[in-house]
Design a protein around this motif. Structure first.
Motif, PDB file in Angstrom:
ATOM      1  N   PHE A   1      47.542  35.811  49.070  1.00 54.59           N
ATOM      2  CA  PHE A   1      46.371  35.015  48.724  1.00 54.59           C
ATOM      3  C   PHE A   1      45.236  35.944  48.314  1.00 54.59           C
ATOM      4  N   GLY A   2      44.514  35.531  47.281  1.00 48.95           N
ATOM      5  CA  GLY A   2      43.346  36.276  46.841  1.00 48.95           C
ATOM      6  C   GLY A   2      42.534  35.413  45.897  1.00 48.95           C
ATOM      7  N   PHE A   3      41.594  36.038  45.214  1.00 52.48           N
ATOM      8  CA  PHE A   3      40.733  35.314  44.297  1.00 52.48           C
ATOM      9  C   PHE A   3      40.744  35.981  42.935  1.00 52.48           C
ATOM     10  N   LEU A   4      40.706  35.166  41.897  1.00 54.83           N
ATOM     11  CA  LEU A   4      40.413  35.621  40.551  1.00 54.83           C
ATOM     12  C   LEU A   4      38.970  35.222  40.313  1.00 54.83           C
ATOM     13  N   GLU A   5      38.076  36.188  40.505  1.00 56.31           N
ATOM     14  CA  GLU A   5      36.660  35.896  40.611  1.00 56.31           C
ATOM     15  C   GLU A   5      36.457  34.869  41.727  1.00 56.31           C
ATOM     16  N   ALA A   6      36.009  33.656  41.424  1.00 57.91           N
ATOM     17  CA  ALA A   6      35.752  32.676  42.486  1.00 57.91           C
ATOM     18  C   ALA A   6      36.883  31.677  42.668  1.00 57.91           C
ATOM     19  N   THR A   7      37.984  31.829  41.938  1.00 55.79           N
ATOM     20  CA  THR A   7      39.068  30.842  41.993  1.00 55.79           C
ATOM     21  C   THR A   7      40.177  31.297  42.927  1.00 55.79           C
TER      22      THR A   7
ATOM     23  N   ILE B   1      46.739  38.551  40.444  1.00 54.84           N
ATOM     24  CA  ILE B   1      46.285  39.437  41.528  1.00 54.84           C
ATOM     25  C   ILE B   1      47.490  40.218  42.034  1.00 54.84           C
ATOM     26  N   SER B   2      47.240  41.318  42.733  1.00 52.98           N
ATOM     27  CA  SER B   2      48.357  42.072  43.314  1.00 52.98           C
ATOM     28  C   SER B   2      47.849  42.963  44.430  1.00 52.98           C
ATOM     29  N   LEU B   3      48.768  43.331  45.306  1.00 55.11           N
ATOM     30  CA  LEU B   3      48.499  44.403  46.252  1.00 55.11           C
ATOM     31  C   LEU B   3      48.561  45.730  45.504  1.00 55.11           C
TER      32      LEU B   3
END
Length: 308
Positions: free
Chosen positions: A214-220, A174-176
């Motif tokens: 913090f973020g999600f890779l799909e639901a993870t 993930i990234s900004l």
């Protein structure tokens, strides 16, 4: 499960000041000293860029310092991964599978990736499965997980662990929306998402960006812990980059009604926030233009000039 998550220690061959005028070893010592009052720690995860130039001496220093801290925490295991500054042969020579007991010996792992990599492994702890992957692309700052490694991961995940799986590697999926983060991150997050979809992966732990994210890779859930060696200051003008002094680490708590939970620690450094280096917009553009993998149509590489 309480995990202390560190990343990007960037240790040199010696503990002398680096080219930015400070000692990466001192930063690690300070961060570990600040964490000494933590209790109930079950594991330590260190997600890559352990050494700044792949030196055996740097890996030995990481093993000694983090291993000593692990023993003081009650003898907890330490899980290491590679990063873009690491060198696989030296990593393996000193850290073996990367899954170490507190005394520095290789833990009994249930699987080690058998093909290109010696730096990906699986082991169990307290009902959780810890899988460390190798996103290192030699000579590049961006990361990628090979098809063979992803196939191996899928096979390992076919059998669920009692409490689930912790997945750790260096490059965030993930990234900004910043040019450098897009360039520095994992090039194939979609393939990783396919590999873990429907599995028991509870959290993905990464580093590399030297910021907390913090973020999600799909639901993870995906957690990016800030660096030990320095911090990237995102208050700069768009298209520029500034690194400042300041060692950081994270606490990750799994299980319970509110997990996963994440907390960031910042070492009390009297010189925190001092600028270590700054790249203007022209320099950042030059780096991206020079090192972008054009065939992907996206700037996914960057200079090793920055301590990332």
């Amino acid at each position: 499960m309480r995990i202390l998550h560190l990343s990007d220690t960037h240790l040199e061959r010696t503990d002398a000041p680096n080219r930015h005028g400070f000692s990466a070893t001192d930063s690690l010592r300070l961060m570990l000293a600040e964490l000494r009052h933590q209790r109930g720690v079950d594991a330590i995860v260190v997600t890559g860029d352990l050494a700044n130039d792949g030196a055996v001496e740097a890996y030995a220093a990481v093993r000694e310092l983090v291993g000593g801290f692990a023993r003081r925490m009650g003898g907890v295991p330490v899980f290491y991964t590679t990063g873009n500054h690491d060198e696989r042969e030296a990593f393996g020579k000193v850290l073996g599978s990367g899954h170490l007991a507190a005394d520095g010996t290789d833990r009994v792992v249930s699987a080690v990736f058998p093909v290109e990599f010696a730096c990906a492994a699986v082991s169990d702890l307290g009902g959780y499965r810890f899988i460390t992957l190798d996103s290192l692309v030699p000579g590049k700052v961006y990361g990628e997980l090979s098809r063979a490694q992803l196939d191996w991961l899928e096979e390992e995940l076919r059998t669920p662990a009692e409490h689930g799986t912790v997945l750790a590697f260096h490059h965030p999926p993930i990234s900004l929306d910043t040019p450098t983060q897009r360039a520095f991150g994992l090039r194939n997050p979609g393939e990783l998402a396919d590999a873990i979809r429907g599995s028991d992966v509870r959290v993905v732990l990464t580093g590399h960006f030297h910021v907390q994210l913090f973020g999600f890779l799909e639901a993870t859930p995906v957690w990016v812990t800030p660096g030990v060696v320095n911090r990237i200051d995102l208050t700069t003008a768009p298209g520029t980059e500034r690194a400042v002094r300041g060692a950081s680490a994270s606490l990750v708590e799994l299980g319970g009604e509110t997990g996963p939970m994440f907390h960031t620690f910042h070492a009390r450094d009297p010189r925190a926030h001092e600028t270590l280096y700054q790249l203007d917009a022209a320099r950042v553009r030059s780096i991206l233009e020079q090192h972008a993998p054009r065939e992907k149509g996206d700037p996914r590489a960057a200079s090793r000039d920055a301590d990332r």
